[in-house]
Design a protein around this motif. Structure first.
Motif, mmCIF file in Angstrom:
data_model
loop_
_atom_site.group_PDB
_atom_site.id
_atom_site.type_symbol
_atom_site.label_atom_id
_atom_site.label_comp_id
_atom_site.label_asym_id
_atom_site.label_seq_id
_atom_site.Cartn_x
_atom_site.Cartn_y
_atom_site.Cartn_z
ATOM 1 N N SER A 1 46.896 50.351 47.758
ATOM 2 C CA SER A 1 48.215 49.726 47.641
ATOM 3 C C SER A 1 49.318 50.779 47.655
ATOM 4 N N GLY A 2 49.112 51.841 46.904
ATOM 5 C CA GLY A 2 50.095 52.919 46.881
ATOM 6 C C GLY A 2 50.258 53.584 48.234
ATOM 7 N N ALA B 1 53.528 54.233 53.069
ATOM 8 C CA ALA B 1 53.680 54.067 54.517
ATOM 9 C C ALA B 1 54.892 53.202 54.836
ATOM 10 N N TYR B 2 55.067 52.138 54.072
ATOM 11 C CA TYR B 2 56.200 51.255 54.350
ATOM 12 C C TYR B 2 57.523 51.970 54.106
ATOM 13 N N GLN C 1 60.531 51.600 56.623
ATOM 14 C CA GLN C 1 61.792 51.144 56.050
ATOM 15 C C GLN C 1 63.013 51.927 56.512
ATOM 16 N N PRO C 2 62.918 53.227 56.795
ATOM 17 C CA PRO C 2 64.113 53.910 57.303
ATOM 18 C C PRO C 2 64.617 53.353 58.638
ATOM 19 N N GLY C 3 63.754 52.680 59.398
ATOM 20 C CA GLY C 3 64.159 52.122 60.688
ATOM 21 C C GLY C 3 64.974 50.858 60.565
ATOM 22 N N GLU D 1 55.243 45.170 58.723
ATOM 23 C CA GLU D 1 54.591 44.010 58.103
ATOM 24 C C GLU D 1 53.181 44.306 57.614
ATOM 25 N N PRO D 2 52.317 44.934 58.440
ATOM 26 C CA PRO D 2 50.963 45.208 57.924
ATOM 27 C C PRO D 2 50.978 46.087 56.670
ATOM 28 N N SER D 3 51.814 47.098 56.647
ATOM 29 C CA SER D 3 51.884 47.969 55.472
ATOM 30 C C SER D 3 52.356 47.203 54.247
#
Length: 153
Positions: free
Chosen positions: A80-81, A86-87, A92-94, A104-106
């Motif tokens: 999970s971490g 990864a997200y 997320q910066p994008g 979404e998968p992350s």
């Protein structure tokens, strides 16, 4: 009806755990060994590359442990971490939302594994085999110590 569903809950959770763990492990195997389509459309990630190679190792090992139900809560917490990292670092910066940034998968894996941290492995897990033996050993030790201790009347 709810009684039947409640009785089936540990088995449904086990099926959920096995499917999610298998999908996660396959993602790691694809990245590490180039199988199942490989990493990002082909090939594998070079060994030691940060963070991709380490994430792939976590995916393969964590997914395998979750499938087996061995150290499920710890493996799920690390997985999970890894997916949260990864997200937030890659996707997320994008853009703000997972639909916009391809994360979404992350995001989903992060929440799914966090759920397994709190629910445990369900039925059909190797964790249960070891915990039931340890509990039986503790019960036997407790009975033996009670038999040896003097009883006050």
């Amino acid at each position: 009806m709810y009684t039947r569903l409640n009785r089936a809950q540990p088995y449904a959770l086990a099926l959920f755990r096995i499917v999610v763990g298998l999908l996660f492990a396959c993602h790691g195997a694809a990245s590490l060994f180039g199988v199942l389509g490989g990493a990002m459309g082909g090939g594998s990630i070079p060994a030691g590359t940060w963070p991709g190679w380490y994430a792939a190792v976590i995916q393969l090992v964590g997914g395998g442990l979750v499938v087996l139900g061995l150290g499920t809560r710890i493996a799920a917490l690390v997985s999970s971490g890894s997916m949260a990292y990864a997200y937030f670092k890659v996707h997320q910066p994008g853009a703000l939302f997972p639909l916009e940034n391809g994360g979404e998968p992350s995001a989903v894996y992060s929440w799914v594994f966090l759920l397994l941290v709190f629910t445990g492995p369900g039925a059909l897990a190797l964790d249960r085999l070891f915990t039931s033996r340890a509990a039986a050993t503790r019960d036997d030790q407790d009975r033996a110590s009670e038999a040896k201790s003097p009883v006050a009347v």
